[in-house]
Enzyme design. Structure first.
Site, PDB file in Angstrom:
ATOM      1  N   GLU A 156       0.822  -1.216   0.000  1.00  0.00           N
ATOM      2  CA  GLU A 156       0.000   0.000   0.000  1.00  0.00           C
ATOM      3  C   GLU A 156       0.856   1.266   0.000  1.00  0.00           C
ATOM      4  O   GLU A 156       0.471   2.283  -0.580  1.00  0.00           O
ATOM      5  CB  GLU A 156      -0.946  -0.010   1.209  1.00  0.00           C
ATOM      6  CG  GLU A 156      -1.953  -1.144   1.208  1.00  0.00           C
ATOM      7  CD  GLU A 156      -2.785  -1.197  -0.059  1.00  0.00           C
ATOM      8  OE1 GLU A 156      -3.074  -0.136  -0.638  1.00  0.00           O
ATOM      9  OE2 GLU A 156      -3.146  -2.310  -0.492  1.00  0.00           O
ATOM     10  N   HIS A 171       1.607   2.342  -3.443  1.00  0.00           N
ATOM     11  CA  HIS A 171       0.483   3.089  -4.022  1.00  0.00           C
ATOM     12  C   HIS A 171       0.510   4.545  -3.544  1.00  0.00           C
ATOM     13  O   HIS A 171       0.422   5.482  -4.344  1.00  0.00           O
ATOM     14  CB  HIS A 171      -0.851   2.485  -3.578  1.00  0.00           C
ATOM     15  CG  HIS A 171      -1.208   1.181  -4.220  1.00  0.00           C
ATOM     16  ND1 HIS A 171      -1.140   0.984  -5.574  1.00  0.00           N
ATOM     17  CD2 HIS A 171      -1.678   0.016  -3.692  1.00  0.00           C
ATOM     18  CE1 HIS A 171      -1.536  -0.253  -5.858  1.00  0.00           C
ATOM     19  NE2 HIS A 171      -1.856  -0.847  -4.733  1.00  0.00           N
ATOM     20  N   ASP A 213      -1.718  -1.699  -9.093  1.00  0.00           N
ATOM     21  CA  ASP A 213      -1.715  -3.150  -8.909  1.00  0.00           C
ATOM     22  C   ASP A 213      -1.357  -3.872 -10.202  1.00  0.00           C
ATOM     23  O   ASP A 213      -1.688  -3.427 -11.304  1.00  0.00           O
ATOM     24  CB  ASP A 213      -3.087  -3.626  -8.419  1.00  0.00           C
ATOM     25  CG  ASP A 213      -3.350  -3.210  -6.985  1.00  0.00           C
ATOM     26  OD1 ASP A 213      -2.434  -3.328  -6.165  1.00  0.00           O
ATOM     27  OD2 ASP A 213      -4.476  -2.763  -6.689  1.00  0.00           O
TER      28      ASP A 213
END
Length: 887
Positions: free
Chosen positions: A128, A131, A138
């Site tokens: 995460e 991101h 992804d």
């Protein structure tokens, strides 16, 4: 290489549980070592702050300073959809751009059974963080879990391709448990899934299967799977995650460390903010332009005190011109009477002609210290429009005080350094143009809310209407009070001339309110009505009639609060992609419309951008997955802003309304850790519990209409040339190009860009194809040209469809091609290269159109053929031996 000051905050509605704090620390500590290895010695976590909500018991935690739940990097909060604990990152920017926050649920942190599904928490955190911090995506795709390769093989959408496993199917489309290939598409039918071997030798990728113990790296250019139809390939032009990450500004001039022994576990600080303490610091000097400044300042500050600031907050008031004056020490908002008493101390007359901002700010600290001797975590609302070059005298003291400073600058004369106070203390910043007759000042005061995450007690601005109304004419509007709000609902009218306008207000049942029902302040030109109890849901109709022969500006403001503590209200948050921008670089306006953590779809969103000088700019925003909008139907509406009338400050305000909306009740396409269905271990399949079933008709909740208004802060533009200027704005990048095969043709679809970014109409398209995506990306003009002269571009936002038959398919030599587009405008400015689409011509395995093959069937056929070949060979060999003996 170490990150300092990471903030993780717990939502105030989360039940107190000490295990959450321990698990957060364990997760981030584990993540720090994984991050160091994954970034090849370039990054780890040095210090972390955990913000504990004021609803939890006070246990001697450190006092929070500038930290807040709304500004946290990581939040611990209830699930965003009712069946899921998926960790996810709210990511609305393009490739390489930072996200907003990472969301973990309490159950994810304390339920050890979930580590089988998502992997260890530290590994998930690194997934995460990539991101959030580096803007990668992804490498799996829930919508397209499989694809057909150039070799006509079915493969799993993954990175890297070295990860091994088996295909498993448990649905009706299966044949004896095997996955079935559809002859028409070449892909597996629904129900097939890929189960990974638990023990692997492959080391990547973290953005695909971070749960596997062997996976410790990001895919790089050497092992990146460019054929996989995942979001990373689509959004990042087929660059690997490591190529994007390594390009981050985090790693510029940051050589890797070679010795991991220097890496120590991160340090943690447990912080808690208790009471909300606020001091209004109001500029009453005559340097603020406009004859009615004090009147408008009084109206807006009174609105804040009577309607906006949350109950149980502590509020004080300071005014300043050449000197400061304490008007009221902090008092707790415990009743309507206290609110009115504080409002009675608001300024009624202007001060001198000079401005001393530091005098006001230093008195504010004195007022705040009077409560408990501490200024940490307090808030100052600084409102000023005066010139003052001496702010640097108190700047460091104010930043070090631990107080958060929200700034409201008024007009073009306000000191240029004011916004630095907000930037350095984590405060909000707003700008109000010199047209003080309108509702702008009221709107920004309505936007100064608690940032604790507790939206139940926050005021919600329903309506803000303001217009110059001719003599004896009317301001007539309809506003919707929806079922999520209605508590403490106020209707507030303001005007300019003596004598209140004629006011009529009708509720959905037809009950009428008139001037006699409003509290009217004839001195400051305000009429206020509070609806008792919970305001009725439905359409309320109001009319303000100008009783004078001359035109005057009339305004109507409507505010409310959530009706039910267990049902989140629909809320709107707006912001710009940048705080400071240089022409001709474009900006993006973002507006998030949500109910709790669920996106609200189908809203009409309009942004009003007001420059320092000149007329406001109106933009309609979309959530269509095109242009500036990265993800379709995620409740984040956006639009490019690229044309500016001049240099200076700009303000953002948004109006949102809908006659009918949809709130999805299922997982959204945000960036999140994959739910692992199971593993293969020692030759045996071990399945995880399946995801909670979702009733098909419960995928979304349809709601009635609503209205919202929100102030979105301010930004500064520079380098705008004196007009007229040449066209320097190309069409925007096409980001939703899609390709499919129909009747041996490639059918392309995409959303039309504009002549200038996403406005107007492009002049034409250039479409090209290649056998490799990298050739299109790196040598677009050397690839195969597609004649699209028959295609006349639609206006921006409309759907384009174009079909052609590739030469590569007619030769029969290849079955997969890649396609990309560039749009051009009338002066031949070209857009960036679109996302690269993939078209696969599946070659059927047999001629019978009704035959479908499963993997096991194909395997048995192959084994059968081999057996026949072996048997035939043995027979011939034996016959030849016998013949040799005879001779």
């Amino acid at each position: 290489g170490g990150y300092e000051g990471l903030v993780a905050a717990v939502h105030p509605r989360v039940t107190e549980d000490a295990r959450l704090l321990a698990r957060l620390q364990e997760m981030i500590t584990e993540a720090s070592f994984h991050l160091f290895n994954a970034t090849r010695g370039r990054a780890h976590f040095r210090s972390v702050k955990i913000l504990i909500p004021p609803t939890w018991t006070e246990k001697g935690y450190e006092a929070a300073k500038h930290e807040s739940y709304d500004m946290a990097d990581v939040i611990v909060a209830p699930p965003y959809w009712k069946q899921g604990d998926d960790p996810y990152t709210l990511q609305h920017g393009a490739c390489g751009q930072m996200g907003k926050y990472i969301h973990f649920t309490p159950n994810f942190l304390v339920n050890d059974n979930l580590t089988e599904i998502y992997g260890s928490r530290g590994r998930v955190f690194v997934h995460e963080w990539a991101h959030l911090r580096w803007g990668v995506f992804d490498e799996y795709d829930s919508e397209r879990p499989f694809y057909v390769t150039a070799q006509n093989q079915v493969k799993v959408t993954r990175c890297s391709s070295d990860l091994t496993g088996i295909y498993v199917c448990e649905k009706k489309s299966c044949t004896e448990g095997s996955c079935v290939i559809n002859k028409l598409t070449g892909l597996f039918k629904e129900g097939c899934t890929f189960i990974h071997e638990r023990n692997q030798t492959a080391v990547s990728s973290i953005m695909y299967m971070q749960s596997l113990s062997s996976v410790a790296e990001f895919c790089d250019k050497h092992n990146h799977n460019r054929e996989a139809p995942n979001l990373q390939n689509r959004m990042c032009d087929y660059r690997s995650t490591w190529e994007v990450i390594k390009n981050s500004t985090d790693f510029k001039n940051n050589p890797p460390m070679t010795n991991s022994s220097y890496i120590t576990p991160p340090s943690f600080s447990l912080l808690q903010k208790r009471d909300r303490v606020i001091c209004l610091v109001l500029d009453i000097s005559k340097t603020v332009s406009g004859d009615n400044w004090i009147n408008r300042l009084h109206q807006a500050a009174e609105l804040y005190l009577l309607q906006i600031v949350e109950e149980n907050s502590y509020v004080g008031i300071v005014t300043f011109s050449h000197i400061g004056e304490i008007k009221a020490y902090v008092r707790q908002i415990a009743s309507d009477a206290v609110r009115k008493q504080l409002a009675s101390h608001l300024p009624a007359a202007p001060g001198s002609k000079t401005t001393n901002i530091c005098a006001g700010l230093q008195l504010a600290l004195e007022v705040i210290r009077k409560k408990d001797g501490n200024t940490y975590g307090s808030e100052i609302v600084l409102v000023t429009g005066g010139q003052d070059i001496s702010t640097k005298k108190c700047f460091s003291d104010m930043v070090n005080s631990g107080s958060v400073i929200h700034t409201i600058t008024v007009g073009s004369s306000a000191a240029k350094e004011i916004e630095r106070f907000s930037k350095e203390t984590g405060g909000l910043k707003f700008f109000v143009p010199e047209r003080l007759d309108f509702s702008d000042l009221l709107d920004v005061f309505s936007g100064i809310l608690s940032r604790s995450g507790d939206t139940f007690n926050q005021s919600i601005q329903i309506e803000s209407a303001s217009d110059s109304i001719g003599g004896y004419k009317e301001l007539h509007r309809t506003v919707t009070i929806d079922s999520t709000v209605g508590r403490e609902t106020f209707f507030v009218a303001t005007w300019q001339m003596s004598g209140a306008p004629e006011i009529t207000l009708s509720d959905p049942s037809g009950k009428s309110y008139t001037n006699k029902d409003f509290d009217i302040d004839s001195i400051f030109h305000v009429a206020r009505l509070q609806i008792p109890g919970i305001a009725e849901t439905g359409e309320w109709i109001y009319t303000l009639t100008n009783i004078h022969p001359s035109p005057q500006v009339l305004t109507m403001m409507v505010t409310s609060r959530a009706a039910n503590s267990t049902i989140p209200a629909v809320v709107v948050k707006a912001h710009m992609s940048k705080d400071i921008n240089d022409y001709p670089n474009p900006m993006v306006v973002y507006v998030q419309v949500s109910q709790g953590f669920s996106p609200v779809l189908g809203a009409n969103v309009t942004a009003i951008i007001s420059p320092q000088n000149g007329d406001p700019i109106s933009l309609e925003l979309f959530d269509n997955g095109a242009g500036s909008d990265i993800i379709k139907n995620d409740g984040i509406y956006s639009k490019y802003l690229f044309s500016f009338p001049g240099n200076g400050r700009y303000s953002l305000k948004v109006h949102v309304h809908a006659s009918r909306t949809i709130t999805p009740q299922m997982a959204m396409q945000w960036s999140h850790a994959m739910y692992i269905p199971g593993y293969v271990e020692n030759g045996k399949i071990k399945m995880n519990p399946s995801r909670s079933s979702i009733i098909r008709n419960d995928l979304q909740i349809k709601r009635g209409g609503f209205h919202r208004t929100a102030a979105g802060g301010s930004f500064i533009i520079s380098a705008v040339p004196a007009g007229p200027y040449a066209d320097v704005f190309p069409p925007c990048k096409i980001i939703d190009l899609d390709a499919r095969i129909e009747d041996n043709k490639v059918v392309l679809s995409w959303t039309a860009p504009g002549d200038d970014f996403d406005k107007g109409q492009a002049a034409g398209y250039e479409i090209r194809t290649s056998e490799t995506p990298l050739e299109l990306r790196d040598n677009f003009y050397k690839t195969t040209f597609v004649n699209a002269s028959s295609l006349s571009p639609e206006r921006a936002g409309y759907k384009e469809i174009f079909a052609f038959k590739p030469e590569a398919f007619t030769t029969g030599n290849i079955n997969i091609i890649y396609i990309a587009i560039r749009a051009m405008d009338e002066v031949l400015l070209h857009s960036e290269l679109s996302n690269i689409a993939q078209a696969v011509m599946f070659i059927p395995l047999m001629d019978d159109p009704n035959v479908e093959f499963s993997v096991s069937t194909i395997l048995l056929l192959v084994l059968g053929l081999l057996a026949v070949v072996c048997l035939t060979g043995s027979t011939i060999f034996c016959l030849l031996k016998k013949k040799d003996k005879k001779t």
